[in-house]
Design a protein around this motif. Structure first.
Motif, PDB file in Angstrom:
ATOM      1  N   VAL A 282      38.551  37.535  39.435  1.00  0.00           N
ATOM      2  CA  VAL A 282      37.236  38.079  39.090  1.00  0.00           C
ATOM      3  C   VAL A 282      36.550  37.153  38.089  1.00  0.00           C
ATOM      4  O   VAL A 282      37.189  36.657  37.156  1.00  0.00           O
ATOM      5  N   ASP A 283      35.251  36.908  38.327  1.00  0.00           N
ATOM      6  CA  ASP A 283      34.418  36.226  37.329  1.00  0.00           C
ATOM      7  C   ASP A 283      33.393  37.251  36.863  1.00  0.00           C
ATOM      8  O   ASP A 283      32.607  37.747  37.672  1.00  0.00           O
ATOM      9  N   ASP A 284      33.420  37.581  35.581  1.00  0.00           N
ATOM     10  CA  ASP A 284      32.626  38.710  35.104  1.00  0.00           C
ATOM     11  C   ASP A 284      31.919  38.357  33.796  1.00  0.00           C
ATOM     12  O   ASP A 284      32.526  38.364  32.727  1.00  0.00           O
ATOM     13  N   THR A 286      29.722  40.170  32.487  1.00  0.00           N
ATOM     14  CA  THR A 286      29.289  41.396  31.798  1.00  0.00           C
ATOM     15  C   THR A 286      30.366  41.957  30.870  1.00  0.00           C
ATOM     16  O   THR A 286      30.123  42.953  30.194  1.00  0.00           O
ATOM     17  N   LEU A 287      31.556  41.352  30.867  1.00  0.00           N
ATOM     18  CA  LEU A 287      32.599  41.851  29.965  1.00  0.00           C
ATOM     19  C   LEU A 287      32.136  41.713  28.515  1.00  0.00           C
ATOM     20  O   LEU A 287      31.654  40.641  28.125  1.00  0.00           O
ATOM     21  N   SER A 293      30.333  35.571  28.179  1.00  0.00           N
ATOM     22  CA  SER A 293      29.482  36.717  28.520  1.00  0.00           C
ATOM     23  C   SER A 293      28.008  36.417  28.237  1.00  0.00           C
ATOM     24  O   SER A 293      27.678  35.685  27.306  1.00  0.00           O
ATOM     25  N   GLN A 304      26.459  39.404  36.394  1.00  0.00           N
ATOM     26  CA  GLN A 304      27.149  40.302  37.320  1.00  0.00           C
ATOM     27  C   GLN A 304      28.661  40.085  37.290  1.00  0.00           C
ATOM     28  O   GLN A 304      29.133  39.080  36.784  1.00  0.00           O
ATOM     29  N   ARG A 305      29.353  41.084  37.886  1.00  0.00           N
ATOM     30  CA  ARG A 305      30.792  40.970  38.093  1.00  0.00           C
ATOM     31  C   ARG A 305      31.026  40.514  39.530  1.00  0.00           C
ATOM     32  O   ARG A 305      30.498  41.123  40.465  1.00  0.00           O
ATOM     33  N   HIS A 306      31.789  39.444  39.690  1.00  0.00           N
ATOM     34  CA  HIS A 306      32.046  38.909  41.023  1.00  0.00           C
ATOM     35  C   HIS A 306      33.536  38.967  41.316  1.00  0.00           C
ATOM     36  O   HIS A 306      34.332  38.335  40.611  1.00  0.00           O
ATOM     37  N   SER A 334      24.672  33.120  38.153  1.00  0.00           N
ATOM     38  CA  SER A 334      25.706  32.215  37.642  1.00  0.00           C
ATOM     39  C   SER A 334      25.172  30.836  37.280  1.00  0.00           C
ATOM     40  O   SER A 334      25.958  29.902  37.136  1.00  0.00           O
ATOM     41  N   THR A 351      36.516  34.168  33.675  1.00  0.00           N
ATOM     42  CA  THR A 351      37.207  34.132  34.960  1.00  0.00           C
ATOM     43  C   THR A 351      38.678  34.459  34.742  1.00  0.00           C
ATOM     44  O   THR A 351      39.310  33.872  33.849  1.00  0.00           O
ATOM     45  N   GLU A 354      43.461  39.197  37.923  1.00  0.00           N
ATOM     46  CA  GLU A 354      43.671  40.581  37.508  1.00  0.00           C
ATOM     47  C   GLU A 354      45.168  40.856  37.307  1.00  0.00           C
ATOM     48  O   GLU A 354      46.017  40.249  37.969  1.00  0.00           O
TER      49      GLU A 354
END
Lengths: 467, 445
Positions: A282-284, A286-287, A293, A304-306, A334, A351, A354
């Motif tokens: 995951v590339d996020d 919004t964390l 961020s 966004q969360r990708h 991005s 990035t 998980e």
């Protein structure tokens, strides 16, 4: 400001641009270096300017200036249009942009503690405390200690021909320490750094004593470590190396600008299995509270969360306005640019792989022999070949499920897709450990990366002994 | 150009008026035109006009550094004042003695080229267009990226000791990265050319070379883990050698963070290795009449018959060590501090060609390019062979993949058993190939 920027954008459209965007930046930075007990270097930099980008007949033109007044920016319009027109006759893969809803507003919150609200003397004192903590640990073995600190804050305005007008406010702070330990002819170095898009609270809340002491201990411990073995080994990598692996080896391949030109091992593989089923990446952006961020990217698209890889299957790429148009997808938010002299390009944010379900203890207990790899400063990848290199700070032999011989720093290499297929266990202990700066296309950008412990079979370790 | 020196002098005066004991200022401006190629197509053109000022001020040896992206009078003055203020916040440094005194620098010709300075953007576009054409003629399905840059600029340096110098320069470069795909197999390679003079610049053939070489890297295979003789091609050799020279940085040595500490005047390499710094070559890529503090440059051997002849000093480290300044101060532009660096380096040639050195090996590894650079403190090397070939029976057998080298700098330099007579040359810079015996190669079983 909005009216001024609208006039510049309109001038670009009037001169033939199909799309135009303009960023105006104004930032200040301070850096402090304390070495061997002296704060002997303090610096301050002011950067200010504007960067105008246009798309004309399928060709991009770009013209920045350090003097963001109207006359100078209008000159940039002429330059950028002329540049684009020079290339346009020879463009066979025309540039394009995906349409977006115009965005308006203020982006970014003030930090809890503005760095410039803390006196320079207090900031120097804190860096000195870190350097002293490192220097006073195992002092007889310490040859050199350097602590460094930097803060930067500023604002950026973005306007584009879709009608976007955003004001970004941002602050970043970092602090780090480097220790060199010696024993006779042997010298070893350890480095630790903390960086985030926050204010001085990063430093104020930091356990300075622990960071300094831990770094010194790492350097001293390396003095008695053996040269690493060479060859192919089953390994367990820690969260930091997992971050390096997912960012360098995999993440750069998921950036759609590389994919579009074929310089990615992920080109043409959407929907295909590219990793073990236990892997989700995951590339996020919004964390909350991480170094990569942000709220809006530098093309005015919301962060966004990708989910790039889900259970081993490639799901999506990271996109800018241009790559979104090329691939016929929604813009991914991005695209970021280092400064006004740089064009926005596709970048990762935070990035990570998980977490899975295996504890480090169980992972280790199942191994008769192998290596445990921990820490690491850097890595790189040739995306077209998919061959990566990751630095490892410390390595330990694993013998019948227990840690054994301690080895010096070393590098590992592999082919990304092969390596991700060879993951045999995913830890349950995800951490983001890599707040720092990623370099791409000559631009540095704040990112973070991480993951859990991973066990991987048959990784090439570039040690000095064994063959 | 005049306004650059004026701005630098104004800033120095402002710093001194604000209480600094020493100060210097560096101003630069550059106009850079870049043309980008992506997906075997022209993509973009950009023109960047960058300029600014950086000021160092010293108070009791403590240093303050301030920079701004402006050459305006008020900004230069503010920058000088800010540097002086920061120097007072820094700790005193008793090792700081002073800044260099003025000295007449030597003449170095052909660093500015009117032909390059007056070149139209369309010429730069044309180089890239031709690159695409020549690459496609070799491989119609090639993916080519890269581009060309043309820079015209100048800089000025002023100090409180009376240094007042200015210079201007031009530079041009072209680079291409070619990618070929055959089913799941990928071959890539890059090539470049760079010069200070249009007459020294050969853009034609760069893309073709990248494309032809990319073909050779299709079908990469892993190499078995064992000790092997290796041959470093000129690009890989320059990576290793120039990095080791960089570790002779006197500040790193004085701060106890270089593996070359205690090695001045000692043998650190095979006696076959001699590296000379040649800063005064006309039209050299890294030629310069004076260093980043205005001290005249001279030609000198840095490694002579394997012996490290000197550490690289700027004024601070030379004064601290009580030795002569070797004029190796470097500046990272107006935003950077003063560090230590070298000008053009030339490696003495051997007597046999690279092909002859390879032909003598039953088994070995050829490294075209890889990050073979020592860790600065330990000297340890652990690097991937990014581009290379397995050598069998005196010739290239196949390209290698996921193959690494583990060694240390002194082992690699000490085990050089041959230097080639043929070499890669960029203006002012000469690097041959090196053959090194007994190096740990890591790969498969």
């Amino acid at each position: 400001m909005e009216r001024l920027m609208e006039r510049i954008i309109q001038a670009a459209l009037d001169q033939g641009a199909d799309f135009a965007d303009l960023r105006i930046t104004d930032a200040a930075a301070t850096a402090i270096s304390v070495e061997d007990g002296r704060a002997d270097r303090i610096s301050s930099a002011r950067t200010r300017g504007a960067g105008l980008r246009v798309l004309v007949d399928g060709a991009w033109g770009f013209a920045p200036t350090n003097q963001p007044d109207e006359a100078e920016m209008l000159r940039c319009v002429g330059d950028a249009i002329e540049m684009a027109r020079s290339a346009a006759p020879y463009v066979t893969d025309p540039g394009m942009v995906a349409e977006i809803e115009p965005a308006h507003g203020e982006v970014g919150k003030p930090p809890r503690i503005r760095p410039d609200s803390v006196s320079l003397q207090d900031r120097v004192r804190r860096v000195f405390e870190l350097e002293r903590a490192a220097r006073s640990s195992a002092a007889e073995k310490i040859a050199n200690t350097t602590a460094s600190y930097a803060d930067g804050s500023g604002e950026m305005f973005l306007a584009n021909s879709f009608g976007t007008f955003l004001r970004y406010e941002g602050t970043g702070t970092s602090i780090g320490v480097q220790v060199v330990a010696t024993d006779g002819e042997t010298r070893q170095r350890a480095v630790q750094r903390r960086a985030n898009r926050t204010g001085y609270e990063l430093v104020a809340d930091l356990d300075i004593e622990a960071l300094g002491k831990e770094t010194a201990e790492k350097a001293v411990n390396l003095l008695t470590a053996e040269r690493a073995p060479a060859g192919t080994f089953d390994v367990i990598i820690d969260q930091r190396i997992c971050g390096l692996l997912v960012h360098e080896a995999f993440g750069h391949n998921s950036e759609a600008d590389a994919v579009w030109i074929g310089d990615s091992i992920l080109a043409g593989k959407l929907g295909e299995k590219v990793a073990a089923e236990t892997i989700t990446i995951v590339d996020d952006a919004t964390l909350p509270g991480l170094n990569g961020s942000f709220e809006y990217d530098h093309e005015g698209v919301p962060a966004q969360r990708h989910v790039i890889v889900e259970n081993g299957i490639l799901k999506e790429y990271l996109h800018s306005l241009e790559t979104a148009a090329r691939f016929g997808v929604k813009p991914g938010g991005s695209a970021r640019a280092q400064g006004h002299q740089d064009q926005p390009i596709v970048r990762m944010s935070n990035t990570a792989i998980e977490p899975g379900e295996t504890s480090l203890e169980d992972m280790m207990a199942e191994m008769d022999e192998g290596l445990y790899l921990t820490g690491g400063y850097w890595g790189y990848v040739f995306t077209g070949q998919g061959q990566f290199t990751c630095n490892v700070e410390h390595a330990y032999a694993i013998e019948k499920g227990k840690l054994g011989t301690h080895y010096r720093n070393v590098c590992i290499s592999g082919l990304t897709l092969e390596t991700l297929q060879k993951v045999t266990a995913v830890g349950n202990d995800q951490e983001f450990e890599l707040g720092g700066t990623c370099g791409k296309g000559g631009q540095g950008m704040p990112v973070d990366a991480g993951g859990p412990h991973l066990r991987i079979s048959q990784v090439v370790v570039g040690g000095q002994s064994g063959g | 150009m005049d306004n650059l020196l004026e701005a630098a002098q104004r800033a120095v005066k402002a710093a001194m008026d604000a209480g600094a004991e020493f100060a210097d200022a560096y101003c630069s401006q550059v106009r850079e035109v870049s043309v980008g190629v992506e997906n075997t197509s022209l993509r973009e053109c950009e023109v960047v006009r960058d300029y600014g000022i950086g000021v160092r001020a010293f108070f009791q040896g403590g240093m303050g550094l301030a920079s701004a992206q402006s050459l305006e009078y008020d900004d230069a003055v503010e920058c000088g004042q800010r540097a002086a203020e920061l120097s007072r916040a820094a700790d005193a440094d008793p090792d700081f003695v002073g800044l260099p005194e003025p000295a007449e620098p030597p003449e170095v010709g052909e660093l500015f080229d009117d032909a390059l300075a007056g070149l139209a953007v369309t010429e730069v576009v044309e180089w890239c267009r031709q690159g695409i054409e020549e690459s496609r003629a070799i491989e119609p399905e090639v993916r080519l990226e890269g581009g060309a840059d043309l820079a015209v600029g100048g800089s000025a340096l002023a100090s409180s000791t009376g240094i007042a110098l200015q210079r201007r320069g031009t530079s041009v470069n072209i680079n291409f990265y070619a990618l070929l795909t055959r089913d799941e197999d990928v071959g890539t390679y890059f090539e470049y050319d760079a010069a200070r003079q249009l007459a020294d610049f050969v853009p034609g053939g760069v893309a073709a070379k990248a494309t032809e070489e990319a073909r050779r890297y299709l079908g990469g295979r892993n190499v078995a883990t064992k000790r092997l003789p290796i041959v470093l091609g000129p690009l890989a050799a320059s990576g290793l050698l120039f990095s080791v020279i960089g570790d002779a940085n006197a500040e790193h040595v004085q701060r106890n963070r270089s593996f070359l500490g205690g090695k001045e005047g000692q043998r650190i390499a095979s006696e076959l290795l001699t590296i000379t710094e040649c800063p005064l070559v006309a039209g050299g890529l890294s030629s310069m009449a004076y260093d980043g503090e205005g001290v005249p440059k001279v030609r000198r051997e840095l490694i002579e018959d394997g012996v490290l002849t000197t550490y690289l000093h700027n004024s601070y480290t030379a004064n601290k060590a009580g030795v002569a300044n070797t004029a190796h101060a470097s500046r990272g532009g107006y935003r950077g501090s003063v560090g230590i660096g070298t000008a053009n380096l030339q490696v003495a040639l051997g007597s046999r060609t690279e092909a002859e050195l390879i032909s003598e090996l039953d088994e070995g590894l050829y490294v075209t390019y890889g990050g073979i650079q020592p860790e600065g403190a330990s000297g340890d090397i652990s690097a991937t062979v990014d581009f290379g070939f397995k050598i069998e029976n005196g010739q290239f057998a196949y390209p290698v993949s996921t193959t690494m080298i583990g060694s240390d700098a002194l082992e690699m330099l000490g085990n050089i058993d041959a230097v080639s007579s043929d070499y890669r040359e960029e203006p002012g810079i000469i690097v041959p190939s090196l053959r090194i015996v007994g190096i740990q190669v890591a790969g498969g079983e």
